[in-house]
Structure formats: structure tokens, C-alpha cells
Design a protein around this motif. Structure first.
Motif, mmCIF file in Angstrom:
data_model
loop_
_atom_site.group_PDB
_atom_site.id
_atom_site.type_symbol
_atom_site.label_atom_id
_atom_site.label_comp_id
_atom_site.label_asym_id
_atom_site.label_seq_id
_atom_site.Cartn_x
_atom_site.Cartn_y
_atom_site.Cartn_z
ATOM 1 N N ALA A 1 3.787 8.930 -8.601
ATOM 2 C CA ALA A 1 4.236 7.916 -7.790
ATOM 3 C C ALA A 1 3.796 6.400 -8.223
ATOM 4 C CB ALA A 1 3.586 7.826 -6.433
ATOM 5 N N SER A 2 4.721 5.345 -7.889
ATOM 6 C CA SER A 2 4.551 3.488 -8.589
ATOM 7 C C SER A 2 3.935 3.250 -7.186
ATOM 8 C CB SER A 2 5.508 3.513 -7.961
ATOM 9 O OG SER A 2 5.768 2.142 -8.820
ATOM 10 N N VAL A 3 2.819 3.134 -6.926
ATOM 11 C CA VAL A 3 2.020 2.472 -6.130
ATOM 12 C C VAL A 3 1.282 1.648 -6.762
ATOM 13 C CG1 VAL A 3 0.380 2.563 -3.985
ATOM 14 C CG2 VAL A 3 1.320 4.971 -4.904
ATOM 15 N N PRO A 4 1.624 0.321 -6.615
ATOM 16 C CA PRO A 4 1.301 -1.077 -7.229
ATOM 17 C C PRO A 4 0.348 -1.442 -7.491
ATOM 18 C CG PRO A 4 3.039 -1.256 -6.461
ATOM 19 C CD PRO A 4 3.180 -0.332 -6.680
ATOM 20 N N CYS A 5 -0.596 -1.637 -5.886
ATOM 21 C CA CYS A 5 -1.393 -1.851 -5.318
ATOM 22 C C CYS A 5 -2.405 -0.921 -5.401
ATOM 23 C CB CYS A 5 -1.298 -2.245 -3.824
ATOM 24 S SG CYS A 5 -0.254 -0.891 -2.976
ATOM 25 N N LEU A 6 -2.684 0.532 -5.762
ATOM 26 C CA LEU A 6 -4.228 1.426 -5.669
ATOM 27 C C LEU A 6 -5.088 0.740 -6.583
ATOM 28 C CD1 LEU A 6 -3.977 4.650 -4.744
ATOM 29 C CD2 LEU A 6 -3.905 4.552 -7.141
ATOM 30 N N PRO A 7 -6.698 0.961 -5.742
ATOM 31 C CA PRO A 7 -7.334 0.039 -5.751
ATOM 32 C C PRO A 7 -7.764 0.837 -7.194
ATOM 33 C CG PRO A 7 -7.100 0.655 -3.226
ATOM 34 C CD PRO A 7 -5.937 0.779 -4.196
ATOM 35 N N ASN A 8 -7.592 2.204 -6.835
ATOM 36 C CA ASN A 8 -8.705 2.968 -8.133
ATOM 37 C C ASN A 8 -7.451 4.517 -7.956
ATOM 38 O OD1 ASN A 8 -10.227 5.057 -8.583
ATOM 39 N ND2 ASN A 8 -12.406 3.554 -8.697
ATOM 40 N N PRO A 9 -7.928 4.602 -9.489
ATOM 41 C CA PRO A 9 -6.806 5.500 -10.066
ATOM 42 C C PRO A 9 -7.318 7.007 -9.273
ATOM 43 C CG PRO A 9 -8.414 4.891 -11.662
ATOM 44 C CD PRO A 9 -8.826 3.988 -10.331
ATOM 45 N N VAL A 10 -8.398 7.213 -8.662
ATOM 46 C CA VAL A 10 -8.617 8.423 -8.186
ATOM 47 C C VAL A 10 -8.303 8.825 -6.188
ATOM 48 C CG1 VAL A 10 -11.021 9.775 -7.407
ATOM 49 C CG2 VAL A 10 -11.053 8.306 -9.601
ATOM 50 N N VAL A 11 -7.607 9.809 -6.495
ATOM 51 C CA VAL A 11 -6.854 9.587 -5.357
ATOM 52 C C VAL A 11 -8.048 10.736 -4.991
ATOM 53 C CG1 VAL A 11 -5.231 10.475 -3.850
ATOM 54 C CG2 VAL A 11 -4.850 8.650 -5.880
ATOM 55 N N LEU A 12 -7.913 10.851 -3.351
ATOM 56 C CA LEU A 12 -8.971 11.287 -2.235
ATOM 57 C C LEU A 12 -8.618 12.078 -1.197
ATOM 58 C CD1 LEU A 12 -12.962 9.901 -2.541
ATOM 59 C CD2 LEU A 12 -11.933 11.369 -4.224
ATOM 60 N N SER A 13 -7.897 11.663 -0.362
ATOM 61 C CA SER A 13 -7.084 11.805 0.575
ATOM 62 C C SER A 13 -5.592 10.808 0.742
ATOM 63 C CB SER A 13 -7.925 11.263 1.606
ATOM 64 O OG SER A 13 -8.272 9.523 1.335
ATOM 65 N N VAL A 14 -4.217 11.614 1.003
ATOM 66 C CA VAL A 14 -3.014 11.059 0.872
ATOM 67 C C VAL A 14 -3.118 11.438 3.130
ATOM 68 C CG1 VAL A 14 -0.659 11.224 0.526
ATOM 69 C CG2 VAL A 14 -3.037 11.592 -0.969
ATOM 70 N N ARG A 15 -2.089 10.463 3.293
ATOM 71 C CA ARG A 15 -1.589 10.708 4.793
ATOM 72 C C ARG A 15 -0.108 10.587 5.330
ATOM 73 N NH1 ARG A 15 -4.870 9.488 9.924
ATOM 74 N NH2 ARG A 15 -3.745 7.688 9.363
ATOM 75 N N PRO A 16 0.762 11.450 5.296
ATOM 76 C CA PRO A 16 1.921 10.242 5.185
ATOM 77 C C PRO A 16 1.898 9.903 7.073
ATOM 78 C CG PRO A 16 2.486 12.548 4.173
ATOM 79 C CD PRO A 16 0.875 12.574 4.717
ATOM 80 N N GLU A 17 2.696 9.000 7.649
ATOM 81 C CA GLU A 17 2.812 8.307 8.705
ATOM 82 C C GLU A 17 4.648 7.887 8.760
ATOM 83 O OE1 GLU A 17 1.686 4.366 10.514
ATOM 84 O OE2 GLU A 17 0.276 5.720 11.059
ATOM 85 N N LEU A 18 5.242 9.061 9.292
ATOM 86 C CA LEU A 18 6.717 8.711 9.365
ATOM 87 C C LEU A 18 7.151 7.758 10.678
ATOM 88 C CD1 LEU A 18 7.804 11.755 7.107
ATOM 89 C CD2 LEU A 18 7.390 9.428 6.035
ATOM 90 N N GLY A 19 8.273 7.312 10.867
ATOM 91 C CA GLY A 19 9.177 6.843 11.882
ATOM 92 C C GLY A 19 9.775 7.932 12.401
ATOM 93 N N PRO A 20 10.334 7.891 13.005
ATOM 94 C CA PRO A 20 12.216 8.509 13.754
ATOM 95 C C PRO A 20 12.869 8.566 12.363
ATOM 96 C CG PRO A 20 11.517 7.307 15.704
ATOM 97 C CD PRO A 20 10.736 7.184 14.245
ATOM 98 N N ASP A 21 13.036 7.669 11.463
ATOM 99 C CA ASP A 21 14.217 7.745 10.907
ATOM 100 C C ASP A 21 13.622 8.654 9.132
ATOM 101 O OD1 ASP A 21 12.385 5.999 10.274
ATOM 102 O OD2 ASP A 21 14.258 4.113 9.132
ATOM 103 N N GLY A 22 12.137 9.440 9.348
ATOM 104 C CA GLY A 22 11.997 9.705 7.805
ATOM 105 C C GLY A 22 11.855 8.048 7.181
ATOM 106 N N SER A 23 11.989 7.055 7.210
ATOM 107 C CA SER A 23 10.753 6.808 6.126
ATOM 108 C C SER A 23 9.193 5.869 7.282
ATOM 109 C CB SER A 23 12.031 5.596 6.751
ATOM 110 O OG SER A 23 11.904 4.453 7.957
ATOM 111 N N GLY A 24 8.206 5.200 6.680
ATOM 112 C CA GLY A 24 7.076 4.959 6.628
ATOM 113 C C GLY A 24 6.792 4.801 5.957
#
Length: 377
Positions: free
Chosen positions: A308-331
């Protein structure tokens, strides 16, 4: 960053972040850091939960690996709950909040190596060997619907899995001679033919309860890539529930009675050590799966993994992921890493849409204003 929480007071949102040095809070674009330099107790914070006080005001609970529990008020004040105040141990693995009804402060549960602690009306109650547990070392806890239809709370100990029933805490799992040790996660799935299964992930394998009996799956009798289960994710689909199993060696999927193992690199998954899983539904059906690895965030759609393209990722080691979506499915995707937190905008199809913010708090102590090009919190 393994955990984060949000609170809202008088229309203003606050983001709370757990770090190896304490807790950081972002409010109105300004960071406030609670660490040893500001008198905060030493030790990494591994879990944050947002709650409300008896007066209805927002509070945040922080679980520490060294200093017990810390309760934050919205105005920034904090208080320590440790062994002198009744907590069984100052090392806290996990937290759970359970409702007490409208208008009442939720009950807090804390998993420790000296038993399960319950804080209710400012008093601690211990659940340990005296309560029927086979071990005081409580690592996991949560809430699940069990195969018999009972929705209740469970705890994972070194001596097995226990659930709360009208009769008290009862062992649930394999025979005591073959305990499900150190339970880390549990989910329920439904097969295409309607068969229901209850899955438990532990440090000794994957355990399935279906049609009245238990089956233990390990590297010796199944395609499971590793016996240590980091987390589980159940994703609904047309052909029944797909079960995703994260391990330190690879990611596995069990769907429609078939196994698929995704190895880091060769499958398109960025890394082999999968520590976090999440999914976002697609408008026309199906889902996008997100996997946090030691080499970045993976995105799965259809039958293919890609970074996944996340250019602002502070560090490559990802420990947690949480989606936050709006009514239209974007977020947004909130992504906790070893070096800070990132917030990546996604569209309704689960693709990054450009806006990306790194929330690291790497500023000098005279100025805690966040160094970011775009802040909306």
C-alpha cells in the motif's frame, strides 16, 4: 505505536497515542507528551481505551508494562493505579471495558501476570486461582459469541481459556491436560453450508471448535506457517466467512475449506511478520484486507497482495491498523508504527487518495506543535 484512542470534549477531538516512553496527546494541532521528562511513570504503554467517568466526562485508560494503569482526565490530569492501590501487578498486558448501563461508568478489566483485575466503583476485585483459574498469568481477554450462543467475556491464561457464565468463570477449551495456552484472539466463522466454527489463536497453534468437538491445528498437521498466532480476522463473504491468521512467519487464509499461505515478498505481501490485520468493505461487495508487516502496509484485493502506498509512513514496522470510514465508504486508515502514527486517506474503493499525515511528535520540548503539513484533528 501499538494503540491509540480518541476522545471528544466540547466539540474538540483529541488523539491519544501509546508509545514506548509514555503517552502523547494531539489536540487542536498541538502535542502534549506524558513521559519521564514531565514526571510521568517510566515504561512502555501498550494499550489505550477511551471511556467516560461517572459524571459523563471523557477519560482514557493506559496500560503500562511497568507502572500499572494510568487514568487520564480530559483536562490532562492523570492518576496511577498500581499494586499499592490494589492492582495485582504493575505489568498490564491488555484491557477491556464492559458496559454497566446508561449513565454508569463502564467496568475496567486488566490482564496481568498475577490474575485478572476488575475495577468497579473505585474498588479492585481479583479473579485468579481462587476463582477457579488454572493459572494466574492472564494474557488475553475479550468478548465473543460462543458456539452455544452465549455472548460473554473470555480470558486467555497460561492454563487455558475461561469464559464468564451465570455459574462463574468456567474452563472452555481442550482437556486440562492439553490446555489452549496464552490465548491471544478469538473469532467466529460460518462455512458456505452453514457450519459454524469458533476459532482461538494462541502461542501454541490455532484451535477450532465445530460440531461439538475441538481440533488443534499446528505446523505439524496443517498448512499453518507458524504456531504462534499474532491475531485473527474474520471477513464475511458470499461463500462464507474467510478467516485470516497472522503469524510471525507468514499470513494464512482459511476460506471455503481451503488453505492459502502468503509469504512475504513472493506473494506481494511486503513482509513476513504480520502483526496487524483489518478490512474495509467495498461498495459492490467484497473487501480490501490490510496487513501490517515489518516492511510496511500490505493491501489485498481479489487474489493479489501489493504494498500500500503510504508515503508519510514514519517507520516501516507497522504494529496496528484501524480504518475510519464515512457513510460513502471513504475515510482514513490510522496506521501505528514503531516510529509514530500515520493517517492515510482512502477512497470508497480502498485506494489511497493522496492525503497522508505523519503524526510523530518529533519536536523540541519548548514547542510541542505538530510538524505536519495538514491537520484536521
Amino acid at each position: 505505536i501499538r494503540s491509540f484512542a480518541e476522545t471528544t470534549s466540547e466539540g474538540v477531538r483529541s488523539l491519544w497515542v501509546a508509545t514506548d516512553d509514555g503517552v502523547a496527546r494531539l489536540r487542536n494541532g498541538v502535542w502534549t507528551r506524558y513521559d519521564t521528562h514531565s514526571g510521568f511513570p517510566a515504561g512502555p504503554v501498550v494499550k489505550l481505551l477511551a471511556s467516560r467517568s461517572r459524571e459523563g466526562k471523557p477519560i482514557v485508560w493506559a496500560a503500562s508494562f511497568r507502572s500499572g494503569l494510568i487514568r487520564f482526565e480530559e483536562d490532562g490530569r492523570w492518576a496511577i493505579y498500581n499494586t499499592p492501590t490494589g492492582l495485582p501487578a504493575n505489568l498490564v498486558y491488555n484491557l477491556l471495558l464492559t458496559s454497566n448501563g446508561d449513565g454508569l461508568e463502564p467496568t475496567l478489566w486488566a490482564a496481568t501476570p498475577a490474575g485478572l483485575a476488575r475495577l468497579e466503583r473505585e474498588y479492585w476485585n481479583a479473579i485468579d486461582l481462587r476463582s477457579g483459574l488454572q493459572s494466574d498469568v492472564v494474557i488475553g481477554l475479550g468478548e465473543s459469541t460462543f458456539p452455544d450462543g452465549l455472548r460473554t467475556y473470555w480470558i486467555g491464561t497460561v492454563g487455558g481459556m475461561f469464559r464468564l457464565t451465570p455459574r462463574g468463570w468456567e474452563h472452555f477449551g481442550l482437556a486440562p491436560t492439553e490446555p489452549v495456552t496464552a490465548v491471544r484472539a478469538s473469532v467466529s466463522t460460518t462455512e458456505e453450508d452453514g457450519t459454524q466454527s469458533f476459532w482461538v489463536g494462541s502461542v501454541s497453534g490455532l484451535h477450532r471448535f465445530s460440531q461439538g468437538r475441538w481440533t488443534t491445528l499446528t505446523t505439524r498437521n496443517s498448512p499453518l506457517p507458524y504456531d504462534w498466532i499474532e491475531t485473527l480476522l474474520a471477513v464475511p463473504s458470499e461463500g462464507g466467512t474467510a478467516l485470516w491468521i497472522a503469524t510471525p512467519k507468514a499470513l494464512a487464509r482459511y476460506a471455503q475449506s481451503r488453505w492459502t499461505v502468503f509469504w512475504g515478498g513472493s506473494s506481494g505481501l511486503p513482509g513476513s511478520e504480520v502483526r496487524a490485520l483489518a478490512y474495509t468493505p467495498l461498495p459492490g461487495g467484497g473487501s480490501v484486507i490490510w496487513a501490517g508487516t515489518e516492511h510496511g502496509l500490505g493491501r489485498f484485493e481479489g487474489e493479489a497482495w501489493a504494498r500500500a502506498s503510504v508515503p508519510c509512513l514514519p517507520n516501516p514496522v507497522v504494529l496496528s491498523v484501524r480504518p475510519e470510514l464515512g457513510p460513502d465508504g471513504s475515510g482514513w486508515l490510522w496506521i501505528g508504527t514503531r516510529g509514530g502514527l500515520a493517517r492515510q486517506a482512502i477512497d470508497a474503493t480502498g485506494h489511497p487518495r493522496g492525503e497522508c499525515e505523519a503524526l510523530t511528535g518529533k519536536t523540541d520540548r519548548k514547542s510541542t506543535r505538530l510538524n505536519s503539513s495538514h491537520i484536521t484533528i
